[in-house]
Scaffold this active site. Structure first.
Site, PDB file in Angstrom:
ATOM      1  N   HIS A 223       0.832  -1.205   0.000  1.00 41.10           N
ATOM      2  CA  HIS A 223       0.000   0.000   0.000  1.00 41.10           C
ATOM      3  C   HIS A 223       0.867   1.255   0.000  1.00 41.10           C
ATOM      4  O   HIS A 223       2.075   1.211   0.292  1.00 41.10           O
ATOM      5  CB  HIS A 223      -0.960   0.014   1.203  1.00 41.10           C
ATOM      6  CG  HIS A 223      -0.284   0.189   2.536  1.00 41.10           C
ATOM      7  ND1 HIS A 223       0.044   1.416   3.063  1.00 41.10           N
ATOM      8  CD2 HIS A 223       0.099  -0.744   3.466  1.00 41.10           C
ATOM      9  CE1 HIS A 223       0.603   1.256   4.255  1.00 41.10           C
ATOM     10  NE2 HIS A 223       0.656  -0.046   4.528  1.00 41.10           N
ATOM     11  N   CYS A 240       3.733  -4.363   6.562  1.00 41.70           N
ATOM     12  CA  CYS A 240       3.268  -4.162   5.188  1.00 41.70           C
ATOM     13  C   CYS A 240       4.429  -3.781   4.277  1.00 41.70           C
ATOM     14  O   CYS A 240       5.511  -3.406   4.732  1.00 41.70           O
ATOM     15  CB  CYS A 240       2.192  -3.078   5.147  1.00 41.70           C
ATOM     16  SG  CYS A 240       0.605  -3.591   5.849  1.00 41.70           S
TER      17      CYS A 240
END
Length: 266
Positions: A223, A240
């Site tokens: 992301h 992430c």
């Protein structure tokens, strides 16, 4: 008498004086001035006055130059707080102004060009930057893709080069710098699949936005990260895979499909 006059002439030539000519009766007449020839005059020592001017320092880099050396220059300027962005690897306006400031503070000519004197002064004040200081905001070359990335539609993510390749049937379409989790929240390695996409995702666990999220392993996703965009590799994620280029991940988000393969490797 002639012999006397000749002798007096010799003395006059040697002495450079005025002699009196005498007539035959012994009376003095108008004095005769004997001039020394130029060749007999003492030759003054030649004096040459060459203005002393210091040789200008050799210019190493200037506006428009690119490459690894420029990254090191920018990284060292960051260490002494003369530049706060990059390194970009391009000698841009910000680098010119930073060099001028550094030079002016130390009494050097404010040219904005990095000459040998400026560079040596900067070297003495700083340390050798590490790899991720040189590529603090990305721009590093990607390493070779993992063999598991060579077939199908794959987000091929390398921890060693900190890059993401978007590949289709072995061909790289996009390469992006990425950031991973910290020592305590590491990004998992292996082969996964994109199981959910959420364009405007917000993490309720960490209370932070995760736009263009493509989840591949539990709560871990690829992301966009505003923190990565602002601080580069000075920070880390909670596991992430962060992307700092919002425009690029927006396009990537539209291309990736649910079910596409994700390979995270060293």
């Amino acid at each position: 008498m002639r012999r006397v006059l000749a002798a007096l002439a010799v003395v006059a030539v040697v002495g450079g004086c005025t002699v009196q000519a005498a007539d035959g009766d012994g009376k003095n007449r108008t004095p005769v001035r004997i001039e020394l020839p130029d060749s007999a005059s003492p030759t003054p020592r030649a004096t040459t006055s060459t203005p002393s001017s210091a040789t200008p320092a050799r210019v190493l880099w200037s506006r428009g130059d690119t490459g690894r050396d420029i990254r090191e220059l920018q990284a060292r300027l960051r260490q002494v707080a003369w530049i706060f962005e990059g390194p970009t690897g391009t000698y841009d306006d910000a680098t010119v102004e930073a060099v001028k400031g550094f030079q002016g503070k130390r009494g050097l000519p404010k040219t904005g060009e990095t000459d040998s004197v400026t560079w040596q002064r900067l070297l003495r004040m700083t340390r050798e930057p590490g790899k991720w200081e040189l590529y603090l905001m990305g721009g590093q070359p990607a390493d070779a893709p993992d063999a598991r990335c060579m077939t199908g539609r794959v987000l091929c993510i390398s921890k060693s080069s900190r890059t993401l390749r978007w590949m289709v049937d072995g061909r790289t379409l996009t390469t992006l710098p990425v950031r991973f989790g910290t020592e305590y929240t590491p990004t998992r390695e292996g082969v996964f699949r994109v199981y959910w996409k959420s364009r405007d995702h917000y993490s309720t666990l960490y209370h932070s936005p995760m736009p263009y999220a493509m989840f591949f392993s539990g709560g871990q996703a690829v992301h966009y990260s505003t923190d990565f965009a602002a601080r580069g590799y000075a920070g880390g994620s909670h596991g992430c895979v962060n992307v700092r280029d919002e425009a690029a991940i927006s396009e990537l988000f539209d291309e990736v499909r649910t079910g596409d393969k994700v390979v995270v490797h060293w």
